[in-house]
Design a protein around this motif. Structure first.
Motif, PDB file in Angstrom:
ATOM      1  N   LEU A  22       0.833  -1.195   0.000  1.00 45.58           N
ATOM      2  CA  LEU A  22       0.000   0.000   0.000  1.00 45.58           C
ATOM      3  C   LEU A  22       0.873   1.252   0.000  1.00 45.58           C
ATOM      4  O   LEU A  22       1.732   1.423   0.859  1.00 45.58           O
ATOM      5  CB  LEU A  22      -0.906   0.006   1.234  1.00 45.58           C
ATOM      6  CG  LEU A  22      -1.812   1.227   1.406  1.00 45.58           C
ATOM      7  CD1 LEU A  22      -2.753   1.353   0.223  1.00 45.58           C
ATOM      8  CD2 LEU A  22      -2.597   1.110   2.710  1.00 45.58           C
ATOM      9  N   ASP A  23       0.671   2.109  -1.001  1.00 47.56           N
ATOM     10  CA  ASP A  23       1.446   3.337  -1.125  1.00 47.56           C
ATOM     11  C   ASP A  23       0.619   4.503  -0.574  1.00 47.56           C
ATOM     12  O   ASP A  23      -0.406   4.870  -1.163  1.00 47.56           O
ATOM     13  CB  ASP A  23       1.799   3.578  -2.593  1.00 47.56           C
ATOM     14  CG  ASP A  23       2.744   4.750  -2.784  1.00 47.56           C
ATOM     15  OD1 ASP A  23       2.906   5.531  -1.830  1.00 47.56           O
ATOM     16  OD2 ASP A  23       3.308   4.889  -3.882  1.00 47.56           O
ATOM     17  N   PRO A  24       1.031   5.101   0.532  1.00 47.89           N
ATOM     18  CA  PRO A  24       0.271   6.221   1.102  1.00 47.89           C
ATOM     19  C   PRO A  24       0.108   7.381   0.123  1.00 47.89           C
ATOM     20  O   PRO A  24      -0.904   8.099   0.186  1.00 47.89           O
ATOM     21  CB  PRO A  24       1.107   6.634   2.322  1.00 47.89           C
ATOM     22  CG  PRO A  24       1.878   5.397   2.687  1.00 47.89           C
ATOM     23  CD  PRO A  24       2.180   4.735   1.375  1.00 47.89           C
ATOM     24  N   ALA A  25       1.084   7.565  -0.772  1.00 53.38           N
ATOM     25  CA  ALA A  25       0.977   8.667  -1.745  1.00 53.38           C
ATOM     26  C   ALA A  25      -0.200   8.428  -2.683  1.00 53.38           C
ATOM     27  O   ALA A  25      -0.945   9.361  -3.015  1.00 53.38           O
ATOM     28  CB  ALA A  25       2.281   8.793  -2.530  1.00 53.38           C
ATOM     29  N   ASP A  26      -0.366   7.178  -3.151  1.00 51.77           N
ATOM     30  CA  ASP A  26      -1.516   6.851  -4.004  1.00 51.77           C
ATOM     31  C   ASP A  26      -2.819   7.063  -3.245  1.00 51.77           C
ATOM     32  O   ASP A  26      -3.810   7.553  -3.800  1.00 51.77           O
ATOM     33  CB  ASP A  26      -1.431   5.395  -4.469  1.00 51.77           C
ATOM     34  CG  ASP A  26      -0.286   5.158  -5.449  1.00 51.77           C
ATOM     35  OD1 ASP A  26       0.204   6.143  -6.039  1.00 51.77           O
ATOM     36  OD2 ASP A  26       0.119   3.988  -5.611  1.00 51.77           O
ATOM     37  N   TRP A  27      -2.808   6.714  -1.986  1.00 52.46           N
ATOM     38  CA  TRP A  27      -3.997   6.879  -1.148  1.00 52.46           C
ATOM     39  C   TRP A  27      -4.348   8.365  -1.026  1.00 52.46           C
ATOM     40  O   TRP A  27      -5.508   8.753  -1.174  1.00 52.46           O
ATOM     41  CB  TRP A  27      -3.710   6.268   0.225  1.00 52.46           C
ATOM     42  CG  TRP A  27      -4.891   6.185   1.141  1.00 52.46           C
ATOM     43  CD1 TRP A  27      -5.505   7.212   1.795  1.00 52.46           C
ATOM     44  CD2 TRP A  27      -5.597   4.993   1.521  1.00 52.46           C
ATOM     45  NE1 TRP A  27      -6.534   6.755   2.567  1.00 52.46           N
ATOM     46  CE2 TRP A  27      -6.621   5.401   2.428  1.00 52.46           C
ATOM     47  CE3 TRP A  27      -5.454   3.649   1.218  1.00 52.46           C
ATOM     48  CZ2 TRP A  27      -7.490   4.483   3.000  1.00 52.46           C
ATOM     49  CZ3 TRP A  27      -6.326   2.737   1.798  1.00 52.46           C
ATOM     50  CH2 TRP A  27      -7.333   3.157   2.666  1.00 52.46           C
ATOM     51  N   ARG A  28      -3.328   9.195  -0.760  1.00 49.88           N
ATOM     52  CA  ARG A  28      -3.589  10.637  -0.604  1.00 49.88           C
ATOM     53  C   ARG A  28      -4.087  11.269  -1.893  1.00 49.88           C
ATOM     54  O   ARG A  28      -4.869  12.217  -1.858  1.00 49.88           O
ATOM     55  CB  ARG A  28      -2.310  11.342  -0.131  1.00 49.88           C
ATOM     56  CG  ARG A  28      -1.936  11.040   1.318  1.00 49.88           C
ATOM     57  CD  ARG A  28      -0.862  12.002   1.808  1.00 49.88           C
ATOM     58  NE  ARG A  28       0.377  11.861   1.040  1.00 49.88           N
ATOM     59  CZ  ARG A  28       1.353  11.025   1.379  1.00 49.88           C
ATOM     60  NH1 ARG A  28       1.234  10.255   2.441  1.00 49.88           N
ATOM     61  NH2 ARG A  28       2.456  10.950   0.651  1.00 49.88           N
TER      62      ARG A  28
END
Length: 220
Positions: A91-97
């Motif tokens: 899980l990439d937090p940047a993609d989530w944001r």
């Protein structure tokens, strides 16, 4: 008179021999003066080479056209599918944001406990297995299994808010294999250390519970 006839006969023979020699020379492709050219005689060597070269090029062109037609026919039968995102990637937090729905792609397993309470009997039911699988557009399917092996299954829909939170919604109560159901829930999730931490709410009952999901290597 006899000598004249013989002379004429000899001249005729000489003429025939000369004509035959001329034709023989032309057949052998020997160059002759222009005044000795004969209609229909053999072409000059340069003309012959040019004709052969043109014939060879024409054959090559026909062969290339056939190959192109075959390649186009084979290409028209091919179907190219774009490669989808990796369902097992971290899980990439940047993609989530950014609110990228592909960040959800794949399956997620419950990594904490979850219980429901029977509104009629007050009994609690535990669910050791709960999995949600998403496509690249946020459409999902959830599967739950309780302690007795009863399965509950239904669709969900995921989407990101402007604040970067993930919201997962059930369209209706989740039906179970024993004829019962779980009241419809709403999830609000955030990304933390490779996991999705979610607060669940049942609007009809007011029930709340915090749960956590992590990526799964397989589907239930």
């Amino acid at each position: 008179m006899r000598s004249i006839a013989i002379s004429l006969l000899c001249l005729g023979c000489l003429a025939l021999l000369g004509g035959a020699a001329h034709l023989t020379l032309r057949a052998c492709a020997l160059d002759l003066p222009r005044w000795m050219s004969v209609p229909g005689a053999c072409p000059a060597p340069a003309e012959t080479r040019q004709a052969v070269a043109l014939a060879r090029l024409d054959a090559q062109r026909s062969d290339l056209l056939q190959r192109i037609a075959l390649a186009e026919s084979q290409l028209s039968r091919l179907q190219c599918d774009a490669a989808g995102p990796d369902p097992h990637r971290a899980l990439d937090p940047a993609d989530w944001r950014r609110g990228d729905l592909e960040a959800l792609y794949g399956c997620w397993d419950l990594s904490t406990g979850y219980q429901t309470r029977n509104t009629e009997t007050g009994d609690e039911v535990g669910y050791p297995a709960w999995q949600i699988c998403f496509d690249a557009k946020g459409n999902g399917l959830q599967k739950m299994r309780d302690m007795d092996g009863v399965a509950c299954e239904g669709p969900v829909k995921g989407g990101f808010t402007e604040a970067g939170a993930l919201q997962i919604e059930e369209a209706e109560n989740l039906p179970c294999g024993d004829g019962g159901y779980i009241h419809r829930r709403e999830f609000t999730c955030t990304a933390t250390a490779g996991a999705a931490s979610c607060d669940t709410l049942q609007p009809e009952t007011g029930g709340r519970m915090a749960v956590e999901f992590r990526r799964s290597a397989r589907e239930l």
